[in-house]
Motif scaffolding. Structure first.
Motif, PDB file in Angstrom:
ATOM      1  N   THR A 117     -30.554 -47.655 -52.683  1.00  0.00           N
ATOM      2  CA  THR A 117     -29.418 -48.512 -52.353  1.00  0.00           C
ATOM      3  C   THR A 117     -29.790 -49.949 -52.702  1.00  0.00           C
ATOM      4  O   THR A 117     -30.872 -50.421 -52.323  1.00  0.00           O
ATOM      5  CB  THR A 117     -29.060 -48.420 -50.866  1.00  0.00           C
ATOM      6  OG1 THR A 117     -28.738 -47.065 -50.545  1.00  0.00           O
ATOM      7  CG2 THR A 117     -27.885 -49.316 -50.540  1.00  0.00           C
ATOM      8  N   ASP A 118     -28.903 -50.638 -53.445  1.00  0.00           N
ATOM      9  CA  ASP A 118     -29.101 -52.036 -53.804  1.00  0.00           C
ATOM     10  C   ASP A 118     -27.909 -52.847 -53.302  1.00  0.00           C
ATOM     11  O   ASP A 118     -26.743 -52.523 -53.600  1.00  0.00           O
ATOM     12  CB  ASP A 118     -29.220 -52.189 -55.326  1.00  0.00           C
ATOM     13  CG  ASP A 118     -30.452 -51.490 -55.876  1.00  0.00           C
ATOM     14  OD1 ASP A 118     -31.481 -51.540 -55.195  1.00  0.00           O
ATOM     15  OD2 ASP A 118     -30.365 -50.892 -56.968  1.00  0.00           O
ATOM     16  N   SER A 120     -26.500 -57.004 -52.906  1.00  0.00           N
ATOM     17  CA  SER A 120     -26.762 -58.375 -53.344  1.00  0.00           C
ATOM     18  C   SER A 120     -25.538 -59.246 -53.105  1.00  0.00           C
ATOM     19  O   SER A 120     -24.409 -58.755 -52.954  1.00  0.00           O
ATOM     20  CB  SER A 120     -27.138 -58.395 -54.827  1.00  0.00           C
ATOM     21  OG  SER A 120     -26.050 -57.971 -55.637  1.00  0.00           O
TER      22      SER A 120
END
Length: 494
Positions: A117-118, A120
């Protein structure tokens, strides 16, 4: 109808023209030239065994070869040594390390699945993927998110991974055989030291028997001095001889204590355990071997088996180096969610997926692959050359032990004959001295000759036991290459 359209690009992805695919494969093979090893393992050899050592039934050596001495204390000490000695613990640690390396190589052949999971937050470029407003959010600060499940599989079309697995498994076997070699070295050292302890006790018996003989002669000297037949010179000579024997007895006692300390250390015990070691009760360790020793029996030495495993590992590593000249093809896939704006991440429209091959081609590497392959081929030559030398050394070692054991019998026969003559000469010299027909100097000379011959017999007995231990070690101590090899993931599948 519309539902079938997205499948077209996926099929076209794999519709690579045959000529283009061939060019890709040829590009990966540029510069490869096979390198043959410069040496081959030694041919079959055999050794003739002296008739007195030939075994008529069965085959020696046995796995627990030290049990032929029928000494319960030795057997118990050996069990402790093979389980508690620090050198054996270190060998087991090396096996565990090699097993982990083998498992790691095997793990590379299966599918790899990972989740990630990213999240930003930042400003979007106005001149990249997201257009400027009002069509997009370029130039604005937005949050992004991705949650995916990734899948990859190395197709291993050219067998590189399979070769690395063979190399790792061979290294594991080598570690196991090196452990067996350490066991044999430890067992040989313990039995040899135990036999030396037994020999020191035998020497102590000889010295004490000789001291008792000299005390008997001294009593006779005192009687002759009282009768005026001898002088104080003979008394001083007798006292000097007794004192020299007491010195040797003290030296022998010290040697016994030191040997017990060495045995305690070999058994993995603390020095205080040496006090509990009793006098050895070893039966004669007569060994017999087959009439001829072909290479398959001569090669039953764990260090030779370890070297054969290292040769197999070197060949496998060379195959892996050769496979690096060809294209590397992996199959990759992804399924997950992607969204600009974390609040949209869990929407159905954020769903994404992809699947396709990943191809890597070595086109130009300034000779790195060829140098690597040439190095692996050199490793094969070095491993074979070392093995051939080890086979020659093993054959020489066994031949030397057989010759020494065979010739020792003639030495023992001559020594027994000399001992009988010395005992008879001592008996006659003592009788003549009692009768006043011979001086004490004659008795002293003959007595020294008798002590010397007794020493020779004790030395030959100790040599025989030491040679038997050396022969057991030279023949591998009952080592069997097909026993004790751990199962690996690669050979479990076959």
């Amino acid at each position: 109808m519309n539902a079938s359209k997205p499948a077209l690009p996926f099929r076209r992805l794999f519709q690579i023209p045959a000529a283009s695919l061939l060019l890709l494969f040829l590009a990966g093979c540029v510069g490869f030239q096979p390198i043959a090893p410069a040496h081959e393992p030694s041919a079959r050899v055999s050794l003739a065994v002296p008739a007195e050592l030939q075994q008529k039934e069965g085959a020696w050596p046995l796995e627990r070869w030290w049990t032929v001495y029928h000494d319960a204390q030795l057997d118990a000490m050996m069990e402790r040594a093979l389980s508690a000695n620090p050198n054996m613990a270190a060998a087991e640690a090396r096996i565990a390390r090699a097993r982990a390396a083998s498992d790691l190589s095997n793990a590379g052949t299966g599918p790899q699945v990972s989740a990630g999971t990213d999240l930003s937050y930042g400003r979007q470029s106005e001149n990249y993927l997201v257009p400027r407003p009002p069509l997009g959010k370029g130039g604005e600060y937005v949050s992004q998110g991705q949650a995916s499940l990734n899948f990859s599989l190395d197709l291993d079309l050219w067998g590189r991974n399979a070769a690395l697995i063979r190399a790792a498994d061979a290294q594991l076997k080598s570690a196991v055989f090196e452990r067996d070699a350490a066991r044999l070295t430890l067992a040989s050292s313990l039995v040899r030291t135990y036999a030396q302890l037994s020999a020191q006790y035998d020497m102590q018996d000889i010295l004490q028997a000789t001291l008792q003989q000299r005390r008997t002669i001294r009593t006779l000297i005192d009687q002759r001095v009282a009768s005026g037949l001898d002088t104080r010179v003979e008394v001083q000579q007798a006292q000097t001889n007794e004192a020299s024997l007491r010195v040797e007895l003290e030296q022998t006692a010290t040697a016994i204590k030191v040997l017990k300390l060495q045995l305690a250390a070999l058994a993995g015990d603390m020095p205080t355990a040496a006090q509990s070691i009793a006098r050895p009760a070893m039966s004669p360790g007569e060994f017999a071997v087959p009439g001829t020793l072909p290479l398959d029996l001569l090669g039953r030495r764990p260090e030779l088996a370890a070297q054969r495993a290292r040769i197999a590992s070197a060949y496998a590593e060379a195959d892996a180096a050769k496979a690096q000249f060809y294209p590397n093809v992996n199959l990759n896939a992804l399924v997950g969610l992607q969204a600009i704006g974390i609040g949209n991440l869990l929407n159905a429209g954020s769903f994404t997926n992809s699947v396709g091959p990943a191809i890597r081609l070595p086109i130009f590497d300034a000779g790195r692959l060829r140098a690597n392959y040439a190095g692996k081929a050199s490793d094969i030559d070095a491993a074979i050359a070392q093995y051939n030398q080890s086979v020659l050394s093993a054959a020489q070692d066994v031949a030397e032990q057989l010759v020494r054991i065979s010739d020792l019998g003639r030495e023992e026969a001559a020594a027994r004959e000399a001992l009988n003559a010395a005992e008879e000469a001592h008996r006659l010299a003592t009788l003549r001295y009692r009768g006043g027909l011979a001086p004490y100097l004659t008795v002293l000379t003959v007595e020294n000759q008798l002590l010397s011959q007794r020493r020779v017999i004790a030395s030959l007995n100790a040599r025989r036991e030491d040679l038997h231990v050396s022969l057991a070690r030279a023949l591998g101590g009952g080592f069997q290459e097909d026993r004790g090899v751990p199962a690996t993931a690669s050979n479990a599948r076959h």
